[in-house]
Design an enzyme around this catalytic site. Sequence first.
Site, PDB file in Angstrom:
ATOM      1  N   ALA A 100      31.978  77.744  18.870  1.00 54.25           N
ATOM      2  CA  ALA A 100      31.135  76.555  18.671  1.00 54.25           C
ATOM      3  C   ALA A 100      31.229  76.133  17.213  1.00 54.25           C
ATOM      4  CB  ALA A 100      29.693  76.868  19.049  1.00 54.25           C
ATOM      5  N   TYR A 121      27.725  74.417   4.805  1.00 58.74           N
ATOM      6  CA  TYR A 121      27.737  74.580   6.266  1.00 58.74           C
ATOM      7  C   TYR A 121      29.030  73.999   6.854  1.00 58.74           C
ATOM      8  CZ  TYR A 121      26.290  74.374  11.125  1.00 58.74           C
ATOM      9  OH  TYR A 121      26.233  74.541  12.481  1.00 58.74           O
ATOM     10  N   ASP A 145      22.266  88.768  20.024  1.00 56.86           N
ATOM     11  CA  ASP A 145      21.540  87.859  19.127  1.00 56.86           C
ATOM     12  C   ASP A 145      20.685  88.704  18.193  1.00 56.86           C
ATOM     13  OD1 ASP A 145      20.562  84.560  19.664  1.00 56.86           O
ATOM     14  OD2 ASP A 145      19.594  85.808  18.135  1.00 56.86           O
ATOM     15  N   PHE A 180      18.957  78.008  20.997  1.00 55.93           N
ATOM     16  CA  PHE A 180      18.716  76.819  21.812  1.00 55.93           C
ATOM     17  C   PHE A 180      19.878  76.561  22.799  1.00 55.93           C
ATOM     18  CE2 PHE A 180      19.845  72.164  21.229  1.00 55.93           C
ATOM     19  CZ  PHE A 180      19.241  71.757  22.411  1.00 55.93           C
ATOM     20  N   ILE A 181      21.078  76.376  22.301  1.00 56.25           N
ATOM     21  CA  ILE A 181      22.189  76.055  23.202  1.00 56.25           C
ATOM     22  C   ILE A 181      22.615  77.304  23.990  1.00 56.25           C
ATOM     23  CG2 ILE A 181      24.554  75.151  23.360  1.00 56.25           C
ATOM     24  CD1 ILE A 181      24.026  73.622  20.733  1.00 56.25           C
TER      25      ILE A 181
END
Length: 320
Positions: A117, A149, A31, A11-12
Amino acid sequence: MRALITGGAGFIGSHLAEALVGAGHVVTVLDDLSTGRAENLATLAGREDFTFVQGNVTHAAALEPLVASSDIVFHLAAAVGVQLVVRSPLRVIETNVMGTHTVLQVAARHGVKVLLASSSEVYGKSDRVPYREDDDRLLGPTTRSRWAYAESKALDEFLALAYHQEMGLPAVIVRLFNTVGPRQTGRYGMVVPRLVGQALRGEPLTVYGDGQQSRCFCHVRDVVRAIRLLAEAPAAIGQVFNVGSREEVTIAALAGRIRALTGSRSEIVYVPYDQAYGPGYEDTRRRVPDTSKVQATVGWQPALGLDDIIRDVMASMSPM
Ligand code: UDP
């Protein structure tokens, strides 16, 4: 600039890839398409300033030539989404810790800058908002997999800072708060695409718990702008930055806003956390960033508000 974006089909990452190519940079996306999707990069397919490579960040051999031929790595590849974290903690820990370690190791070897990130999850459930980058963190026990996480991302930050300190790696750490926009899928739990999808289909809007937990939702376009500014600022190297909106909204109020903007007649239903995530789930009650550091360093603040976000998500989900 030649940029490598790990997780660039997500998404980002896909929005970042489009923005960088649009600004004249040469972009490669790595990816593994586990949660990313090739169609997120449809607008870039076939361009000679864009390359897609399917592969996993834990494979150093695949990463090596891609990093070596880049000026910067935007490391966005990660296992994402609360539901995935609760269901598959092993995958989360391995991808987030081993993947980041591999990226940092290879980048340090080649002296290539890394923008990592990270996540607002690292603050855990501390109720002392707004969160500042140097605040203490408050996490739950290791028996609650949700916190894996947060720990994995915190370890990523420790690793990046250590590579910066000991190996001279130029690293910038960005703690992303709730980021929303077109292409985010509700499949991994994210509340805005889930509720907008439910509203558009006329299904009940599922608000978890009492709905009084709050978040600040930031448009992905604003987030991408912050990432780019921080990647280019020499003063950002070796530093951690919050990136997010300051517009706090409870999830109950969010559901009401989505209902109003979509014109939906869906009812709003309250679902106990146990039912939504399984037993023993702990939610963060309030999450608000202090963004004075990113503002002082690169002059960034969000330009878009919650209604813009809801409208853009709606438009992207509505049948053409
Ligand atoms: N949430 C909700 N309904 C949903 C999905 C999520 O009420 O269908 C709640 C969730 O429990 C949390 C908030 O919305 O309090 C934000 O959840 P999300 O997974 O989007 O992001 P988080 O902030 O938990 O990382």
